[in-house]
Scaffold this motif. Structure first.
Motif, PDB file in Angstrom:
ATOM      1  N   GLU A  70      49.061  44.662  46.044  1.00  0.00           N
ATOM      2  CA  GLU A  70      48.807  43.227  46.209  1.00  0.00           C
ATOM      3  C   GLU A  70      50.087  42.396  46.130  1.00  0.00           C
ATOM      4  OE1 GLU A  70      45.190  45.000  44.061  1.00  0.00           O
ATOM      5  OE2 GLU A  70      47.367  45.082  43.835  1.00  0.00           O
ATOM      6  N   LEU A  71      51.170  43.001  45.660  1.00  0.00           N
ATOM      7  CA  LEU A  71      52.402  42.264  45.392  1.00  0.00           C
ATOM      8  C   LEU A  71      53.243  42.044  46.638  1.00  0.00           C
ATOM      9  CD1 LEU A  71      54.390  40.991  43.339  1.00  0.00           C
ATOM     10  CD2 LEU A  71      55.336  43.297  42.984  1.00  0.00           C
ATOM     11  N   ARG A  72      53.650  40.795  46.830  1.00  0.00           N
ATOM     12  CA  ARG A  72      54.635  40.432  47.854  1.00  0.00           C
ATOM     13  C   ARG A  72      55.799  39.743  47.153  1.00  0.00           C
ATOM     14  NH1 ARG A  72      51.810  36.383  51.537  1.00  0.00           N
ATOM     15  NH2 ARG A  72      53.734  36.580  52.727  1.00  0.00           N
ATOM     16  N   VAL A  73      57.001  39.898  47.695  1.00  0.00           N
ATOM     17  CA  VAL A  73      58.191  39.326  47.063  1.00  0.00           C
ATOM     18  C   VAL A  73      58.980  38.530  48.092  1.00  0.00           C
ATOM     19  CG1 VAL A  73      60.332  39.795  45.813  1.00  0.00           C
ATOM     20  CG2 VAL A  73      58.323  41.248  45.427  1.00  0.00           C
ATOM     21  N   VAL A  74      59.275  37.289  47.740  1.00  0.00           N
ATOM     22  CA  VAL A  74      60.101  36.423  48.575  1.00  0.00           C
ATOM     23  C   VAL A  74      61.347  36.067  47.773  1.00  0.00           C
ATOM     24  CG1 VAL A  74      60.223  34.255  49.865  1.00  0.00           C
ATOM     25  CG2 VAL A  74      58.039  35.479  49.688  1.00  0.00           C
ATOM     26  N   HIS A  75      62.509  36.173  48.401  1.00  0.00           N
ATOM     27  CA  HIS A  75      63.773  35.953  47.695  1.00  0.00           C
ATOM     28  C   HIS A  75      64.500  34.739  48.256  1.00  0.00           C
ATOM     29  CE1 HIS A  75      67.607  36.711  45.762  1.00  0.00           C
ATOM     30  NE2 HIS A  75      68.199  36.861  46.931  1.00  0.00           N
ATOM     31  N   HIS A  76      64.869  33.807  47.389  1.00  0.00           N
ATOM     32  CA  HIS A  76      65.715  32.693  47.797  1.00  0.00           C
ATOM     33  C   HIS A  76      67.158  33.170  47.914  1.00  0.00           C
ATOM     34  CE1 HIS A  76      63.089  29.035  46.348  1.00  0.00           C
ATOM     35  NE2 HIS A  76      62.640  29.590  47.458  1.00  0.00           N
ATOM     36  N   GLU A  77      67.805  32.856  49.001  1.00  0.00           N
ATOM     37  CA  GLU A  77      69.209  33.233  49.164  1.00  0.00           C
ATOM     38  C   GLU A  77      70.143  32.275  48.442  1.00  0.00           C
ATOM     39  OE1 GLU A  77      70.082  33.845  53.266  1.00  0.00           O
ATOM     40  OE2 GLU A  77      68.803  35.628  53.400  1.00  0.00           O
ATOM     41  N   SER A  78      69.619  31.136  48.017  1.00  0.00           N
ATOM     42  CA  SER A  78      70.382  30.229  47.152  1.00  0.00           C
ATOM     43  C   SER A  78      69.427  29.676  46.113  1.00  0.00           C
ATOM     44  CB  SER A  78      71.005  29.079  47.960  1.00  0.00           C
ATOM     45  OG  SER A  78      70.009  28.316  48.604  1.00  0.00           O
ATOM     46  N   GLN A  79      69.922  29.489  44.887  1.00  0.00           N
ATOM     47  CA  GLN A  79      69.056  28.998  43.818  1.00  0.00           C
ATOM     48  C   GLN A  79      68.608  27.570  44.135  1.00  0.00           C
ATOM     49  OE1 GLN A  79      70.744  29.257  39.892  1.00  0.00           O
ATOM     50  NE2 GLN A  79      68.998  28.217  38.948  1.00  0.00           N
ATOM     51  N   SER A  80      67.302  27.322  44.070  1.00  0.00           N
ATOM     52  CA  SER A  80      66.755  26.060  44.555  1.00  0.00           C
ATOM     53  C   SER A  80      65.853  25.339  43.563  1.00  0.00           C
ATOM     54  CB  SER A  80      65.984  26.296  45.858  1.00  0.00           C
ATOM     55  OG  SER A  80      66.824  26.887  46.825  1.00  0.00           O
ATOM     56  N   GLY A  81      65.509  25.963  42.435  1.00  0.00           N
ATOM     57  CA  GLY A  81      64.689  25.295  41.437  1.00  0.00           C
ATOM     58  C   GLY A  81      63.212  25.644  41.539  1.00  0.00           C
ATOM     59  N   GLN A  82      62.480  25.285  40.483  1.00  0.00           N
ATOM     60  CA  GLN A  82      61.091  25.710  40.363  1.00  0.00           C
ATOM     61  C   GLN A  82      60.177  25.080  41.406  1.00  0.00           C
ATOM     62  OE1 GLN A  82      59.542  25.301  36.396  1.00  0.00           O
ATOM     63  NE2 GLN A  82      57.605  26.279  36.892  1.00  0.00           N
ATOM     64  N   SER A  83      60.330  23.783  41.658  1.00  0.00           N
ATOM     65  CA  SER A  83      59.451  23.134  42.637  1.00  0.00           C
ATOM     66  C   SER A  83      59.609  23.754  44.020  1.00  0.00           C
ATOM     67  CB  SER A  83      59.737  21.629  42.713  1.00  0.00           C
ATOM     68  OG  SER A  83      59.061  20.935  41.702  1.00  0.00           O
ATOM     69  N   THR A  84      60.854  23.995  44.415  1.00  0.00           N
ATOM     70  CA  THR A  84      61.095  24.598  45.724  1.00  0.00           C
ATOM     71  C   THR A  84      60.546  26.017  45.763  1.00  0.00           C
ATOM     72  OG1 THR A  84      63.071  23.255  46.034  1.00  0.00           O
ATOM     73  CG2 THR A  84      62.863  25.200  47.420  1.00  0.00           C
ATOM     74  N   ALA A  85      60.699  26.764  44.655  1.00  0.00           N
ATOM     75  CA  ALA A  85      60.174  28.128  44.613  1.00  0.00           C
ATOM     76  C   ALA A  85      58.654  28.127  44.739  1.00  0.00           C
ATOM     77  CB  ALA A  85      60.602  28.812  43.321  1.00  0.00           C
ATOM     78  N   ILE A  86      57.990  27.198  44.065  1.00  0.00           N
ATOM     79  CA  ILE A  86      56.533  27.111  44.181  1.00  0.00           C
ATOM     80  C   ILE A  86      56.137  26.788  45.618  1.00  0.00           C
ATOM     81  CG2 ILE A  86      54.512  25.751  43.520  1.00  0.00           C
ATOM     82  CD1 ILE A  86      55.773  25.479  40.730  1.00  0.00           C
ATOM     83  N   ARG A  87      56.833  25.827  46.216  1.00  0.00           N
ATOM     84  CA  ARG A  87      56.498  25.455  47.599  1.00  0.00           C
ATOM     85  C   ARG A  87      56.763  26.623  48.557  1.00  0.00           C
ATOM     86  NH1 ARG A  87      58.611  22.267  52.098  1.00  0.00           N
ATOM     87  NH2 ARG A  87      56.924  20.995  52.943  1.00  0.00           N
ATOM     88  N   THR A  88      57.846  27.357  48.336  1.00  0.00           N
ATOM     89  CA  THR A  88      58.108  28.548  49.142  1.00  0.00           C
ATOM     90  C   THR A  88      56.944  29.526  49.044  1.00  0.00           C
ATOM     91  OG1 THR A  88      60.516  28.371  48.921  1.00  0.00           O
ATOM     92  CG2 THR A  88      59.629  30.552  49.409  1.00  0.00           C
ATOM     93  N   GLY A  89      56.474  29.733  47.816  1.00  0.00           N
ATOM     94  CA  GLY A  89      55.360  30.653  47.608  1.00  0.00           C
ATOM     95  C   GLY A  89      54.078  30.182  48.250  1.00  0.00           C
TER      96      GLY A  89
END
Length: 248
Positions: A70-89
């Protein structure tokens, strides 16, 4: 175990330097959701967003994919913060509904079915079910700072939400993606959903002490950023306009 191409629920977890918390939390999520009926969260995926961790969080996640289908992994190539990570997800999510958890393990995945049960008996115009940490397991200074921040936010935004900082939430994906995006927006989701014309409810949830790792924030940084964001959200609310429509 095959994963449906169209899961009904996506569990989104942003992480930064949480290598020791990843595996325990992933296994807790699967324990909470596997074997349930599809409309009770059983048809799910887990989407982790690595915000360019400096430790081996990404390597741990990559290895886990072999044992957790069930696991998928998305990696940010630059650190962007929690809000951006949530929106990416949320953008990567395939589920109609999204549950979010903080990656530090303080949110209890066993509460996700509780939020889903609340959704099942709620009106269709309720698009956000926000966790409410009634028994917080944080330091005294963090609890004190959150108490005052919540009081000021409630006075300015009138969002009728006792705890907007709780990481565990359940919301409709389409409604979230329709909200204005800005850094730190995840702390104002109830007010933003209400601004969009939707209703929100708060649901008491469990909260646990951090078992490993350290917090990525301090109270001063939260306060300085929060003042600016709060003024911005208040301005957005005053400028909002909701137009009801019907097709003829």
């Amino acid at each position: 175990m095959p994963v449906s191409t169209s899961p009904q629920l996506s569990v989104v977890v942003p992480v930064f330097n949480e290598r020791d918390n990843v595996a325990p939390l992933v296994h807790e999520i699967t324990a909470a959701l596997r074997g349930r009926a599809a409309d009770d969260g059983g048809n799910f995926e887990i989407v982790y967003i690595d915000d360019r961790s400096r430790d081996d969080t990404l390597a741990v996640l990559t290895a886990l994919k072999a044992e957790v289908p069930e696991l998928r992994v998305v990696h940010h190539e630059s650190q962007s913060g929690q809000s951006t990570a949530i929106r990416t997800g949320v953008k990567a999510a395939r589920g109609t509904w999204v549950a979010t958890l903080d990656g530090d393990g303080q949110n209890d995945p066993a509460d996700i079915p509780k939020l889903i049960a609340e959704r099942a008996r709620a009106a269709s115009d309720i698009k956000l079910f926000a966790g409410w940490r009634v028994n917080r397991q944080d330091s005294g200074s963090k609890r004190w700072a959150s108490k005052w921040a919540n009081a000021i936010r409630a006075r300015m935004l009138r969002d009728d939400t006792p705890d907007t900082g709780c990481g565990i939430k359940l919301f409709e994906r389409a409604a979230f993606l329709d909200l204005p995006y800005f850094d730190h927006m995840h702390r104002y989701l109830p007010a933003l959903m209400q601004r969009a014309g939707w209703k929100t409810v708060s649901v008491p949830v469990n909260h646990r002490a951090r078992s490993t790792g350290v917090s990525k924030y301090n109270n001063l940084n939260r306060a300085l950023v929060g003042i600016r964001d709060l003024r911005g959200v208040a301005w957005l609310i005053t400028r909002s306009k909701i137009t009801r429509t019907r097709e003829i």
